[in-house]
Each structure stands twice: as structure tokens, then as C-alpha cells.
Scaffold this active site. Structure first.
Site, PDB file in Angstrom:
ATOM      1  N   ILE A   1       0.903  -1.105   0.057  1.00  0.00           N
ATOM      2  CA  ILE A   1       0.099   0.096  -0.179  1.00  0.00           C
ATOM      3  C   ILE A   1       0.883   1.185   0.032  1.00  0.00           C
ATOM      4  CG2 ILE A   1      -1.620   1.459   1.224  1.00  0.00           C
ATOM      5  CD1 ILE A   1      -2.783  -1.217   2.365  1.00  0.00           C
ATOM      6  N   CYS A   2       0.705   2.232  -1.007  1.00  0.00           N
ATOM      7  CA  CYS A   2       1.345   3.307  -1.198  1.00  0.00           C
ATOM      8  C   CYS A   2       3.046   3.023  -1.174  1.00  0.00           C
ATOM      9  CB  CYS A   2       1.212   4.293   0.056  1.00  0.00           C
ATOM     10  SG  CYS A   2       1.456   5.974  -0.133  1.00  0.00           S
ATOM     11  N   THR A   3       3.656   3.649  -0.285  1.00  0.00           N
ATOM     12  CA  THR A   3       5.339   3.638  -0.360  1.00  0.00           C
ATOM     13  C   THR A   3       5.601   2.207   0.302  1.00  0.00           C
ATOM     14  OG1 THR A   3       5.435   4.686   1.829  1.00  0.00           O
ATOM     15  CG2 THR A   3       5.547   5.911  -0.354  1.00  0.00           C
TER      16      THR A   3
ATOM     17  N   THR B   1       2.487   3.497  -7.134  1.00  0.00           N
ATOM     18  CA  THR B   1       2.704   3.883  -5.780  1.00  0.00           C
ATOM     19  C   THR B   1       2.073   5.262  -5.804  1.00  0.00           C
ATOM     20  OG1 THR B   1       4.211   4.452  -3.953  1.00  0.00           O
ATOM     21  CG2 THR B   1       4.853   4.914  -6.118  1.00  0.00           C
TER      22      THR B   1
END
Length: 376
Positions: free
Chosen positions: A137-139, A157
Site C-alpha cells: 500500500i502506497c510507499t 505507488t
């Protein structure tokens, strides 16, 4: 990403949860292990627990077991807020996972700066069994990238970090425009709320649209969001009095089985075709044609899962006209034929396979993104 790599479905009506034919002795919930790293975002840490903690089978048994672990022995893990979370499992829990999810962290250190794993992270990842499904998730994608798990693969991302991710890891095919990418055994998502889209997609992939839609309804979130990240990048604030394309989209959804011309959609909003197309892309992140294709794919998926209609009738009702046309679109979007898709998700076949195997994979190996008109 092109409009040929898409997945998240949006069904308009509820479906029955597939019947569970597995016996009590061979039932084993799919184990999701969430890796909590120092500097984590509490919201993102909670997403997998909220989504995977909800689905149950017809007997009321949880389809997933969610566990949180750290790269160190049990204890506190720092967050980006003014509190820590106590994690009761160490890295050994990763060895028990069917799916490992890595949420974002603001304290990735050399992972973020140099693209290399710390010794602790490397030792933790060594516990993960071959064939385990991995997601970020994300970074959190930086952790998967530093582990060498994304080389040669598509990934995404948060749009603000996409350029840096590409620069730090040239072998990765970074797509900054989508909400998530499903590349089979490795999935990545954009920032924060895109983690919800990704986790709902995994539930849908494992157990079908009915189960995923039930989770979404209980969370009061859409089962599928149109468009990609482009619509969330800061732009000059539009005139609040400006017309939108909402009415045209609602009108089109009510007659997907009919031929729909772009000029007819534009006329619903009293716009020129050029203005309508520009406004539509601004609002949804895709063109009207891409959007219509995806809506028809989703209608076909719904009918294949929930009805006994023939393939020809499904093709007609979804607006593809012919079975051949629908087959081509589903193959491009989902990587499978209509017949194969129905066999997977009708009458609990996909559900039972996921429960009995403990993996919940459908093996399509296609990219699942938020982009319209394609699929995983």
C-alpha cells in the site's frame, strides 16, 4: 497505463454468497499477514484488518485470518502519529502467510533512500514462503522493490513518489496513473485510500463480486472507483458552477445494452463533443469510450456470476452485441474467456477452491488497475 489493464468491478445489485461445500475438517481460512514497520500510518495499517476481517462463508466462518507482525520480537512499533501500536507477532509470522501486505511507512531509511533492505527487513523477508501473494500500500512498494520482487514487473505507488520510485528502481515498469496493479502474485497500490481499492479487489478475486460488494457496503465505500490517480493531482480549482458529466454517465448506465454514441452522451449535458470529452476525462481519468467498455465488462461479469443466461444473451444484455465481441473484451480485460470466468465464480466454484487451497488465487496473472476498459 493503457485502457487495457483493468479490474475493479462495480455491481449494482447484491448477490448470494456462494454456498460452502467444504467440510469442517478441511476448512482453512486464507492467512493475511500485515507487516508493521516503524513510522507506519495507522490508517493504512487498519485497512487490511477492516476489509479481510469481514468476509464469511455460508456457515459464518471467517474466510480470512488477519495477523500483524513486526520485523522484531513482539512489542511497540512507532507510527507517524502521537502513539505507538503494540504488535504481538514477530517476523516468524511471515512464514505462515498466504498473503503478505506491506503498508506505507515514513521511516524506511535505506530502503527509501538507497533502494536496499536493512538487515532486519532482509531477515524478515527470508521467512516468506515461495508462492506467497505479496501486496503493498502506497510507499510500502519500496520494500517489495528493494527485495527485488518487482524487477521487470509493472507497479504503482502514490503519484507524488512515482518518479522517485522509477529513478531508484529502473527495472520496474512504474505506472503513476492507476489506483492499483494486480500482476498475479504481486500487487501494488497507490496512496492511502487506494489500499482499500486493492484489498477489495483481492477479496473479489478470491471470492467473487458478491462477497467484495458486501464488504464495501458495510464500509460505506464504493466497490470500485472510476479513473486513476490523475484525477487527484492538484489542478486549478474549477468553476463550481461548471457542468459535470454525472447525468450522462447515469443515463448511459441505464442503457448499456443499447448502442451509445458519444454525441448522445454530450447532448445529455448540453455540451459539444469536444468539451464533454475533456470534462469527462477530467472527472473520471479516462475517455468516455474506455469508461463504456469497462461498464459493459462489469455488467457482463455480473450476469455471468449471477444468472443462467446464455453467453449470447449476456453479450447482448451487456451491450457487446455478439459473443465474439464480448469474448475479445473479457479476454483483454480479465485474461479469461466468458465461459472460464463463469466456471470460476458461479455456484461457489472459485469460493470453494480458495477455501480448500488456502491461497485464494485465480491465476489470471493480468494487471488489475483502476483504469477503465481492461482488467486482471
Amino acid at each position: 497505463m493503457s485502457s487495457a489493464q483493468e479490474v475493479p468491478p462495480d455491481r449494482s445489485s447484491a448477490q448470494e454468497v456462494p454456498p460452502d461445500r467444504s467440510s469442517a475438517s478441511d476448512f482453512s481460512p486464507h492467512r493475511v499477514v500485515v507487516l508493521a514497520l516503524d513510522g507506519l500510518l495507522p490508517f493504512e495499517l487498519g485497512i487490511p484488518h477492516r476489509i479481510f476481517g469481514r468476509p464469511k462463508d455460508a456457515r459464518g466462518r471467517h474466510l480470512y485470518e488477519v495477523v500483524t507482525c513486526s520485523i522484531r520480537p513482539p512489542g511497540p512499533v512507532r507510527t507517524d502519529a502521537d502513539f505507538a501500536v503494540h504488535v504481538e507477532h514477530g517476523p516468524e509470522a511471515l512464514a505462515t502467510a498466504d498473503t503478505v501486505i506491506v503498508p506505507a511507512s515514513y521511516e524506511l531509511g535505506p530502503v527509501f533512500e538507497e533502494g536496499v533492505l536493512t538487515d532486519e527487513l532482509a531477515a524478515a523477508f527470508a521467512h516468506i514462503r515461495p508462492g506467497t501473494r505479496l501486496a503493498s500500500i502506497c510507499t510500502g512498494v519500496y520494500v517489495l522493490a528493494a527485495a527485488g520482487l518487482l524487477d521487470g514487473r509493472p507497479a504503482t505507488t502514490h503519484w507524488a513518489d512515482a518518479e522517485r520510485l522509477q529513478r531508484l528502481f529502473p527495472p520496474i515498469k512504474v505506472d503513476p496513473d492507476v489506483l492499483f496493479i494486480d500482476d498475479g502474485d504481486v500487487l501494488t497500490s497507490a496512496g492511502v485510500a487506494a489500499g482499500i481499492d486493492l484489498c477489495l479487489h483481492m477479496v473479489r478475486r478470491d471470492h467473487g463480486a458478491a462477497v467484495a460488494n458486501d464488504v464495501a457496503r458495510r464500509m460505506v465505500v464504493p466497490p470500485h472507483r472510476d479513473g486513476g490517480q490523475a484525477q487527484y493531482i492538484a489542478r486549478p480549482v474549477p468553476d463550481p458552477q461548471a457542468a459535470t458529466t454525472t447525468t450522462a454517465r447515469a443515463w448511459a448506465l441505464g442503457r448499456l445494452h443499447e448502442p451509445i454514441q458519444l454525441r448522445d452522451m454530450a447532448a445529455r449535458e448540453s455540451m459539444s463533443v469536444r468539451t464533454f470529452t475533456r470534462r469527462f476525462r477530467e472527472e473520471t481519468g479516462v475517455s468516455p469510450g474506455q469508461w463504456l467498455t469497462q461498464q459493459r465488462v462489469e455488467r457482463a461479469r455480473h450476469l455471468l456470476e449471477s444468472s443462467d443466461l446464455s453467453i449470447d444473451q449476456v453479450a447482448h444484455d451487456a451491450g457487446f452485441g455478439t459473443a465474439q465481441s464480448m469474448r475479445q473484451h473479457l479476454q483483454a480485460a480479465l485474461g479469461v474467456t466468458p465461459t472460464a470466468y463463469r466456471r470460476t465464480f458461479r455456484a461457489g466454484s472459485g469460493h470453494d477452491r480458495a477455501v480448500s487451497s488456502g491461497t485464494g488465487r485465480n491465476g489470471t496473472g493480468r494487471h488489475g488497475t483502476s483504469r477503465i476498459g481492461s482488467g486482471s
